[in-house]
Design a protein around this motif. Structure first.
Motif, PDB file in Angstrom:
ATOM      1  N   VAL A 101       0.843  -1.202   0.000  1.00 49.39           N
ATOM      2  CA  VAL A 101       0.000   0.000   0.000  1.00 49.39           C
ATOM      3  C   VAL A 101       0.878   1.251   0.000  1.00 49.39           C
ATOM      4  O   VAL A 101       1.897   1.303   0.680  1.00 49.39           O
ATOM      5  CB  VAL A 101      -1.003  -0.001   1.188  1.00 49.39           C
ATOM      6  CG1 VAL A 101      -0.288   0.016   2.529  1.00 49.39           C
ATOM      7  CG2 VAL A 101      -1.947   1.185   1.101  1.00 49.39           C
ATOM      8  N   VAL A 102       0.478   2.216  -0.806  1.00 52.20           N
ATOM      9  CA  VAL A 102       1.217   3.488  -0.882  1.00 52.20           C
ATOM     10  C   VAL A 102       0.242   4.620  -0.561  1.00 52.20           C
ATOM     11  O   VAL A 102      -0.820   4.710  -1.178  1.00 52.20           O
ATOM     12  CB  VAL A 102       1.778   3.728  -2.314  1.00 52.20           C
ATOM     13  CG1 VAL A 102       2.577   5.029  -2.371  1.00 52.20           C
ATOM     14  CG2 VAL A 102       2.606   2.547  -2.793  1.00 52.20           C
ATOM     15  N   PHE A 103       0.598   5.463   0.387  1.00 51.62           N
ATOM     16  CA  PHE A 103      -0.174   6.675   0.636  1.00 51.62           C
ATOM     17  C   PHE A 103       0.647   7.831   0.086  1.00 51.62           C
ATOM     18  O   PHE A 103       1.738   8.124   0.573  1.00 51.62           O
ATOM     19  CB  PHE A 103      -0.451   6.863   2.133  1.00 51.62           C
ATOM     20  CG  PHE A 103      -1.356   5.804   2.687  1.00 51.62           C
ATOM     21  CD1 PHE A 103      -2.740   5.905   2.525  1.00 51.62           C
ATOM     22  CD2 PHE A 103      -0.845   4.693   3.332  1.00 51.62           C
ATOM     23  CE1 PHE A 103      -3.587   4.907   3.006  1.00 51.62           C
ATOM     24  CE2 PHE A 103      -1.681   3.696   3.815  1.00 51.62           C
ATOM     25  CZ  PHE A 103      -3.056   3.806   3.649  1.00 51.62           C
ATOM     26  N   ASP A 104       0.125   8.465  -0.962  1.00 51.30           N
ATOM     27  CA  ASP A 104       0.892   9.519  -1.621  1.00 51.30           C
ATOM     28  C   ASP A 104       0.363  10.884  -1.185  1.00 51.30           C
ATOM     29  O   ASP A 104      -0.845  11.072  -1.054  1.00 51.30           O
ATOM     30  CB  ASP A 104       0.774   9.363  -3.138  1.00 51.30           C
ATOM     31  CG  ASP A 104       1.882  10.109  -3.859  1.00 51.30           C
ATOM     32  OD1 ASP A 104       2.831  10.572  -3.194  1.00 51.30           O
ATOM     33  OD2 ASP A 104       1.818  10.223  -5.098  1.00 51.30           O
ATOM     34  N   GLU A 105       1.274  11.832  -1.003  1.00 51.66           N
ATOM     35  CA  GLU A 105       0.909  13.194  -0.588  1.00 51.66           C
ATOM     36  C   GLU A 105      -0.006  13.165   0.648  1.00 51.66           C
ATOM     37  O   GLU A 105      -1.088  13.747   0.674  1.00 51.66           O
ATOM     38  CB  GLU A 105       0.266  13.957  -1.749  1.00 51.66           C
ATOM     39  CG  GLU A 105       1.217  14.080  -2.929  1.00 51.66           C
ATOM     40  CD  GLU A 105       0.918  15.240  -3.867  1.00 51.66           C
ATOM     41  OE1 GLU A 105      -0.117  15.896  -3.701  1.00 51.66           O
ATOM     42  OE2 GLU A 105       1.759  15.492  -4.745  1.00 51.66           O
ATOM     43  N   ALA A 106       0.498  12.487   1.675  1.00 55.70           N
ATOM     44  CA  ALA A 106      -0.301  12.306   2.886  1.00 55.70           C
ATOM     45  C   ALA A 106      -0.651  13.645   3.536  1.00 55.70           C
ATOM     46  O   ALA A 106      -1.772  13.824   4.039  1.00 55.70           O
ATOM     47  CB  ALA A 106       0.467  11.428   3.870  1.00 55.70           C
ATOM     48  N   ASP A 107       0.271  14.591   3.520  1.00 53.58           N
ATOM     49  CA  ASP A 107      -0.026  15.884   4.155  1.00 53.58           C
ATOM     50  C   ASP A 107      -1.156  16.594   3.438  1.00 53.58           C
ATOM     51  O   ASP A 107      -1.964  17.295   4.027  1.00 53.58           O
ATOM     52  CB  ASP A 107       1.221  16.779   4.236  1.00 53.58           C
ATOM     53  CG  ASP A 107       1.917  16.967   2.893  1.00 53.58           C
ATOM     54  OD1 ASP A 107       1.626  16.202   1.953  1.00 53.58           O
ATOM     55  OD2 ASP A 107       2.765  17.868   2.801  1.00 53.58           O
ATOM     56  N   ARG A 108      -1.234  16.380   2.155  1.00 58.44           N
ATOM     57  CA  ARG A 108      -2.302  17.009   1.402  1.00 58.44           C
ATOM     58  C   ARG A 108      -3.644  16.349   1.716  1.00 58.44           C
ATOM     59  O   ARG A 108      -4.681  17.004   1.757  1.00 58.44           O
ATOM     60  CB  ARG A 108      -1.993  16.909  -0.083  1.00 58.44           C
ATOM     61  CG  ARG A 108      -2.798  17.875  -0.862  1.00 58.44           C
ATOM     62  CD  ARG A 108      -2.181  18.184  -2.175  1.00 58.44           C
ATOM     63  NE  ARG A 108      -3.077  19.036  -2.912  1.00 58.44           N
ATOM     64  CZ  ARG A 108      -3.411  18.839  -4.184  1.00 58.44           C
ATOM     65  NH1 ARG A 108      -2.885  17.834  -4.838  1.00 58.44           N
ATOM     66  NH2 ARG A 108      -4.224  19.665  -4.776  1.00 58.44           N
ATOM     67  N   MET A 109      -3.602  15.061   1.951  1.00 60.59           N
ATOM     68  CA  MET A 109      -4.845  14.378   2.341  1.00 60.59           C
ATOM     69  C   MET A 109      -5.330  14.933   3.674  1.00 60.59           C
ATOM     70  O   MET A 109      -6.524  15.102   3.901  1.00 60.59           O
ATOM     71  CB  MET A 109      -4.628  12.874   2.400  1.00 60.59           C
ATOM     72  CG  MET A 109      -4.354  12.290   1.026  1.00 60.59           C
ATOM     73  SD  MET A 109      -4.735  10.557   0.887  1.00 60.59           S
ATOM     74  CE  MET A 109      -3.138   9.848   0.691  1.00 60.59           C
TER      75      MET A 109
END
Ligand code: AMP
Length: 513
Positions: free
Chosen positions: A155-163
């Motif tokens: 699993v990859v969470f990309d741009e977590a801060d933006r989420m």
């Protein structure tokens, strides 16, 4: 040998072939730093932005591990999952998987909101190897029984801060709860606010840390300039500058959706083809707009901050900050759209009286003042508001009220689309000057004066005639607003040589590595 550096990272021949097809010659720093550990199955915490080669850094090892593992696809299940904050980013990531996995048999699906569910449900029926998703639609389809996350291996969470900024953090936590405990987890975030740090701590098992920060160097590569201009003259100044500065491909950032529509309308009337992208546009429309922009059919894209990080289009010569962003970091994300241009990128910012506070915030973040262009046709011009301006002000005041009411009613009414929490419409906005109150008849913009950009190269003549032959800035300041002409000749952007993405990436990332 050509691909020895990629080979030495441990990538399999099918990936090497795809990379050759893409024309990549050597790995970017984030790829060198991540790929071997990811191939070995380690978790990863990455501090990196788009533009660093981040997508390939996680996509290549994912593709390789999925290909070499014996597991099979199962109905409605995904073997790997990439969660991204926006549809645009999700689509780009899916396209990257398609490109890097072209020599494999992996099946993919990409699910995001704003379009019908049925094709997405169909795509998941037999199961996929790679699922790229935005959080809301993913949970929707999971609740519909169309997606099962129990077999996710990676699993990859990309741009977590933006989420987090967009209010998706609860959805992210719900998604995590649906994943099997035995898995490889990657988390990318450009910044590390406390919530993301704690999420990372709980989520990752002894992760490799990769830290590539292209933002500051990228800012240094961009020629920045600032125009003090009253709100009522901004659109005319924009038309003037697009024609004056040799803009070949530009993104214009507006703080509001309605503002973006108005800007695009003005550009059309001035003969400048422009696409608009914001949250109210349907997905089909957005894709068409992005395709036309990419293909150079529309040299200008007017966008809200939805597009500030997601746009992966080369050759953007100029970024216009039509409105100063309410969050200083957004400025960096916006102008980073031209960072791929290396030294030739330009960022032009407009600042009206009421935005000076926002400008100060940006300059504090940059640690330097943005060079001011003092002479331009709209310097010191204070137009009386038009009826449209008054309508806009009312519209904005109302939507601000609505946002405030909603914000009080629901804790999770975060910023739509990457704007600061509280929403795009919560920024302090200009109120129109009382009708007639600010007119200063007789003040004309300088006649044909040389536009001078302090600390930067000269900008040619701020001719009071725009390309359509309209006289600008003549007579009373109110008439600085040229009458729109429907027969304005189409703006033809100057030809621009194509840039070498690799050298830009090397240059940007190499500074820090
Ligand atoms: P990303 O950071 O994933 O958004 O990638 C930014 C751009 O760099 C994309 O257009 C990629 O196609 C390109 N790119 C990624 N890796 C490399 C590489 N090793 N060499 C050249 N270009 C690359």
């Amino acid at each position: 040998m050509l691909h020895s550096e990629f080979e030495s990272l441990g990538l399999m021949p099918a990936c090497l072939e795809a990379l050759r097809h893409e024309g990549y010659e050597k790995p970017t720093p984030i790829q060198s730093a991540s790929i071997p550990s990811l191939l070995a199955g380690r978790d990863l915490l990455g501090c990196a932005q788009t533009g660093t080669g981040k997508t390939a850094a996680f996509a290549l090892p994912t593709i390789q591990r999925l290909t070499t593992a014996a597991n099979k696809r199962q109905p409605r299940k995904a073997r790997s999952l990439v969660v991204a904050p926006t549809r645009e980013l999700a689509i780009q990531i899916d396209a990257s998987f398609a490109a890097y996995g072209r020599k494999t048999e992996l099946k993919r699906a990409c699910v995001y909101g704003g379009v019908g569910k049925v094709p997405q449900i169909k795509a998941m029926e037999r199961g996929v190897d790679v699922l790229v998703a935005t959080p809301g639609r993913l949970l929707d389809l999971k609740n519909d029984g169309a997606i099962d996350l129990s077999a996710v291996e990676i699993v990859v969470f990309d741009e977590a801060d933006r989420m987090l900024d967009m209010g998706f953090i609860h959805d992210v936590r719900k998604i995590i709860a649906l994943l099997p405990p035995k898995r490889q987890t990657l988390l990318f975030s450009a910044t590390m606010p406390a919530e993301i740090e704690s999420l990372a701590r709980s989520l990752l098992d002894n992760p490799v840390r990769v830290d590539i920060e292209p933002e500051k160097p990228a800012v240094e590569l961009i020629a920045q300039s600032l125009y003090y201009v009253e709100k009522g003259c901004k659109r005319d100044l924009l038309v003037h500058l697009i024609k004056e500065l040799g803009v070949s491909r530009a993104v214009v950032f507006s703080r509001t959706k309605h503002g973006a529509d108005r800007i695009a309308k003005t550009l059309h009337l001035a003969g400048i083809p422009a696409g608009v992208i914001h949250a109210n546009k349907g997905q089909g429309n957005r894709t068409k707009t992005m395709d036309a922009f990419r293909a150079g059919e529309t040299p200008v894209l007017v966008a809200t901050d939805l597009a500030a990080r997601g746009i992966d289009v080369d050759d953007i010569s100029h970024v216009f900050n039509f409105d100063m962003p309410t969050e200083p970091e957004t400025y960096v994300h916006r102008i980073g759209r031209t960072a791929r241009a290396g030294a030739s990128g330009s960022a032009v910012s407009f600042c009206d009286t009421e935005e000076k506070r926002l400008l100060k915030q940006v300059e504090r973040l940059l640690g330097t003042a943005i060079p001011v262009v003092k002479q331009h046709p709209y310097a010191g011009v204070k137009p009386a508001p038009t009826e449209e301006d008054l309508r806009d002000a009312m519209f904005e005041a109302r939507s601000k009220e609505r946002m405030r009411a909603r914000g009080q009613g629901r804790g999770r009414q975060g910023s739509p689309l990457g704007a600061p929490r509280g929403g795009q419409a919560q920024s302090p906005r200009q109120q129109p000057a009382p009708a007639g109150g600010q007119r200063r008849d007789g003040r004309q913009p300088p006649r044909g004066g040389q536009a001078r950009q302090d600390g930067q190269r000269g900008r040619g003549q701020p001719d009071r005639r725009d390309g359509s032959g309209n006289r600008q800035g003549q007579g009373s300041p109110a008439s600085a607003r040229p009458a729109p002409r429907r027969d304005a000749p189409r703006y033809e952007p100057p030809a621009r040589s194509s840039r070498d993405v690799r050298s830009v990436i090397d240059e940007i990332t190499g500074r820090r590595s």
